[in-house]
Enzyme design. Structure first.
Site, PDB file in Angstrom:
ATOM      1  CB  THR B 189      33.457  40.169  39.453  1.00 43.06           C
ATOM      2  OG1 THR B 189      33.612  41.494  40.283  1.00 43.06           O
ATOM      3  CG2 THR B 189      33.887  40.873  38.248  1.00 43.06           C
ATOM      4  CD  GLU B 336      37.425  40.435  36.633  1.00 43.11           C
ATOM      5  OE1 GLU B 336      37.985  39.306  36.632  1.00 43.11           O
ATOM      6  OE2 GLU B 336      37.170  41.011  38.413  1.00 43.11           O
ATOM      7  CE  LYS B 446      54.588  33.236  48.666  1.00 40.92           C
ATOM      8  NZ  LYS B 446      53.849  34.456  48.469  1.00 40.92           N
ATOM      9  CD1 TRP B 451      56.375  29.778  47.243  1.00 43.51           C
ATOM     10  CD2 TRP B 451      55.476  30.372  45.130  1.00 43.51           C
ATOM     11  NE1 TRP B 451      55.899  31.097  46.665  1.00 43.51           N
ATOM     12  CE2 TRP B 451      55.929  31.327  45.816  1.00 43.51           C
ATOM     13  CE3 TRP B 451      54.379  29.809  43.511  1.00 43.51           C
ATOM     14  CZ2 TRP B 451      55.912  32.611  45.213  1.00 43.51           C
ATOM     15  CZ3 TRP B 451      54.910  31.528  43.079  1.00 43.51           C
ATOM     16  CH2 TRP B 451      54.709  32.473  44.077  1.00 43.51           C
TER      17      TRP B 451
END
Lengths: 547, 547
Positions: B189, B336, B446, B451
């Protein structure tokens, strides 16, 4: 480090292939999708989820635990669907009882499977009453029907009824993480000889069958493909090889599902119309009945896809279905194979296809689905050429084959030889990998040193417009060894003679499709063809009658 | 007898889920189907079968055995496809080397995986020459390219070349019946922090991913579905998560496959035209490059289906693709997760869909594929409501998740918590089960207690006709905590101002789609967006630059 793959690999977060895992996506993605019973009772997938949990809680109250066998005698219903999930998901084994067997056979299969709980629909009260003293392992009887159904007088000591049990049970259940090889289902094959034989499938096998057959049914360019926009109704009974596993696929797809109860042709056609059914599966006998019923004359069947299996799809029947706009295709499998092994499909093409050729392709045994290692072999297990001519027996390996008959090592040993399951079906295969079964081994007709395909001759006879159904069997002949005899059921007001049928078949010898030896020596008109409990033509019985 | 399911079940004819079993159907059903390399070299599936066996025989001659790691450095090629099958099928492990990493990282990953054999394409001779003294485990170098390619001067001690090795090897190989949990592949990865981490997948995982994602890609009513009539070309490199597993699916489907070599936009578009490509997959950066290239202006792209993943599909890009007739959809997954977890799809419907709504649906993270247990949870692992508003982290269980990073227990422990793999993606989910990712956890902005979804604002900015690409990041603000900053790449001859971009975004506050806090405080025009080795926007780098 290069030895890493040699080390025992640890799988701390292994994900076993369990039936409960089939439900993650549909319950989230199709919560309001409908499940309909007999056009009257309607519920959603969210209700299905709750009722599966309620059923598991109810069964737990009845003492059902890991390994308990729960047997069901019901017509096709939403309740049967619930048992497909709840019983194996709690670690128990679901026995789907073939209600078409004789009373003695039904008692035999329930005893042999060791069922402890038996669900009985109202229609089977007389049967169960008659056999209840023979049932050695059943300790709990549960009545399974609409709460307002009229039960006839009976002397069965029911512990509860299904709906009351569900009403009294909680709507959540912590289904365990089982070993994926745990037995999930069992049912009995219905051969024409000997006692019924028990077949079992595990969670792993049913999950792999569901996902792989779903992939195979979805991936054709066009044709019978089963997709998220369909409305599903089984026409193979849910007691028979889990209705070919299709209710599991329909549930994963999250489609609307229609369960018709007991099959009555006019009523089934009305359900197709009223509920917008677009995908079904059945044996050819059922399709024949549906096309012949009164209601079918008035209903538009043009959006209906039907997979026909459990025996050959005769070309005459396929053509009659196509004439009504039905997208009809053959599929192949057997009880021992979960069942799907192959599906017919049309080739990818841009232009139209000649109708005769299209009918021929739709009726072929077809293309094995992914992961299926299907070979056609001679007696020394050598592959026959892919020339559409050479004959051999179909032998298979797939991840969803029964590993043997329940408590029957002798029969199991005959099923598996050389690492492959032997189907006893004789077939050839063409250069595109499309398989065509010509006969069961025991039905092959050997005439003058040649093999005659009874299925091929039946299919050709079925193309005659006056023919309803046909069976071709071999009878002993001193000169030729065997000669083919055709047993033909005519349409209601047909006026043809035996010679007309022979002339019809002889017509196909001209383009070399069949040899002249294959033209039936005798044609006999009969009222109806004897069928087995799952609707297949009973050739053994016919041979005995007409020997 | 009722204890049968308790007994250890015997599986004398078990069928392990092995990559070799994916090949039963295509090799029989598509023997003459084409596999094309760079539009020049053409071979059939029959040749693929032979070359897979030749490669295995060749590798055996080189001493490759069970557990040996074979690393490949090549562009997308038929030879890479052969290694996808031959290497794991013989029991060895295929390492797909990310050739976009730095030289030091490439050396690190090859050493860390313990690769003993390294296939090197001509283009990577300089890299391998530079790192060869650092390679601790490689003992055999194999040159992998066309036989007539001009190799530059180099000092790599090649043992053989791929084509000569295949030419010298037999065309049959008895691939063993491995344990299905045997490691099949490994790759690394490419996070933006720390060293690359090794991810491994087993035969079982790859087979289940192949069949299940095939089922999911095939079963939509319409749209991007991948079927037997398609022509496939990858546009996600084969070194990256096995090109999302799509070459395995394409092979099972038996479709024509086109491998383009090194990606060059004009050349790729020519291949779409010349080879009739109908199905591809890529990151949004590649789609953007394709639409912008000269050749795309002259080629009909109206039969092309593209799944865009590896990051959000911005609405402006989806709209531009739709304008060209491309059937574009989002998909979601990560290294993954093998990788596919979900796919966007349009609902089943009879009438047309409003274009804005259609674009919105095509760009959603979409619907989890079957068997995927995907939850969106708060910090206490409680599911958030399915109201399209509540935020949580996506956690998953599926049968195809990496069980941990190779030789890295610390990172592995962080990946799995509470029995679920934690994706670090923040998302919400609507009542139909459709998921929408709003941010990576570390990219969340934020502002004033709210958010703000950087992906949503980027997607809205992308709808401006003068915008090529956009990234939105948070910068510290004393009053609000953080404020959003938009980094915008304009189209070639665009003339707009920063205020125009703010006004464009402000327009979306009127229907309540976003709050006014989400309008970027600063808009900055830049030349290009920094990308990672697999084409994703590198927000960490951007935050550092613009802090």
């Amino acid at each position: 480090m290069q030895d890493a793959a040699h080390e025992p690999t640890l799988f701390p977060y292994a994900y076993p292939l369990l039936i409960k895992h089939l439900l993650h996506t549909p319950f989230v993605q199709a919560p309001d999708q409908e499940i309909v019973y007999r056009g009257q009772l309607r519920m959603t997938y969210t209700t299905l989820r709750e009722r599966i949990a309620r059923l598991a809680n109810g069964l737990r109250m009845l003492g059902v635990t890991h390994g308990t066998t729960v047997a069901v005698m019901d017509w096709d219903s939403h309740r049967y669907l619930e048992s497909y999930f709840a019983v194996p998901m709690m670690g128990a084994v679901l026995q789907t009882v073939n209600v078409r067997l004789s009373q003695a056979e039904i008692a035999y299969t329930i005893n042999h499977a060791g069922a402890e709980v038996l669900f009985v629909h109202t229609d089977f009260l007389p049967v169960v009453e008659a056999i209840k003293d023979q049932l050695e392992t059943v300790r709990t009887f549960v009545w399974i029907d609409e709460p307002d159904s009229d039960a006839c007088a009976h002397a069965i000591p029911f512990t509860t009824d299904y709906e009351a049990m569900l009403a009294a049970s909680a709507t959540t259940y912590e289904f365990p993480d089982l070993d994926e090889n745990t037995r999930a289902t069992t049912f009995y094959t219905t051969g024409t000889t000997g006692l019924p034989k028990g077949v079992c499938f595990s969670h792993r096998q049913l999950v792999l069958h569901t996902i792989t057959v779903m992939a195979a049914l979805s991936s054709p360019v066009s044709g019978q493909r089963f997709h998220r926009g369909d409305v599903y109704m089984p026409l193979t009974p849910m007691f028979h090889v889990h209705a070919w596993g299709m209710p599991y696929i329909a549930t994963v797809l999250g489609v609307k599902q229609v369960y018709p109860g007991r099959y009555a042709p006019d009523r089934l056609v009305q359900l197709v119309r009223d509920e917008g059914v677009t995908f079904s599966h059945c044996v050819s006998t059922i399709l024949h009945m549906l096309l012949a019923c009164d209601e079918a004359k008035h209903v538009d069947l043009g959006k209906w896809k039907i997979v026909v299996g459990g025996g050959a799809l005769p070309r005459g029947l396929a053509r009659a279905a196509l004439d009504r706009g039905i997208d009809v295709f053959a599929g192949y499998g057997m009880s021992e194979t979960c069942p799907v092994l192959s599906l017919a499909q049309l080739p990818h093409r841009t232009g139209p296809l000649d109708l005769d050729e299209e009918v021929r392709l739709r009726c072929r045994t077809g293309f094995p689905v992914p992961l299926v290692d299907l070979r056609i072999v001679d007696e020394a297990m050598r592959d026959v050429p892919h020339d559409d001519k050479a004959y051999g027996e179909i032998v298979v390996r797939t991840p969803w084959l029964t590993q043997g008959y329940l408590n029957d090592p002798d029969a199991s040993g005959q099923l598996w030889t050389g690492g492959y399951l032997h189907t006893q079906d004789i077939a050839n295969i063409d250069a595109t990998g499309s398989v065509q079964i010509t006969d069961r081994i025991k039905d092959v007709i050997k005439s003058g040193g040649e093999w005659i395909s009874s299925l091929e001759i039946e299919s050709l006879i079925s193309l005659h417009p006056d023919v309803a159904e046909a069976a071709v069997i071999g009878i002993r002949d001193d000169k030729w060894g065997e000669r083919p005899v055709a047993l033909v059921v005519l349409n209601a007001d047909a006026q043809i003679t035996e010679d007309d049928v022979k002339a019809h078949v002889t017509g196909f010898t001209k383009n070399g499709r069949i040899s002249k030896y294959a033209v039936p020596q005798i044609v006999k008109f009969i009222e109806s063809l004897e069928k087995t409990s799952v609707g297949k033509t009973n050739k053994k019985w016919l041979r005995e009658q007409f020997a």
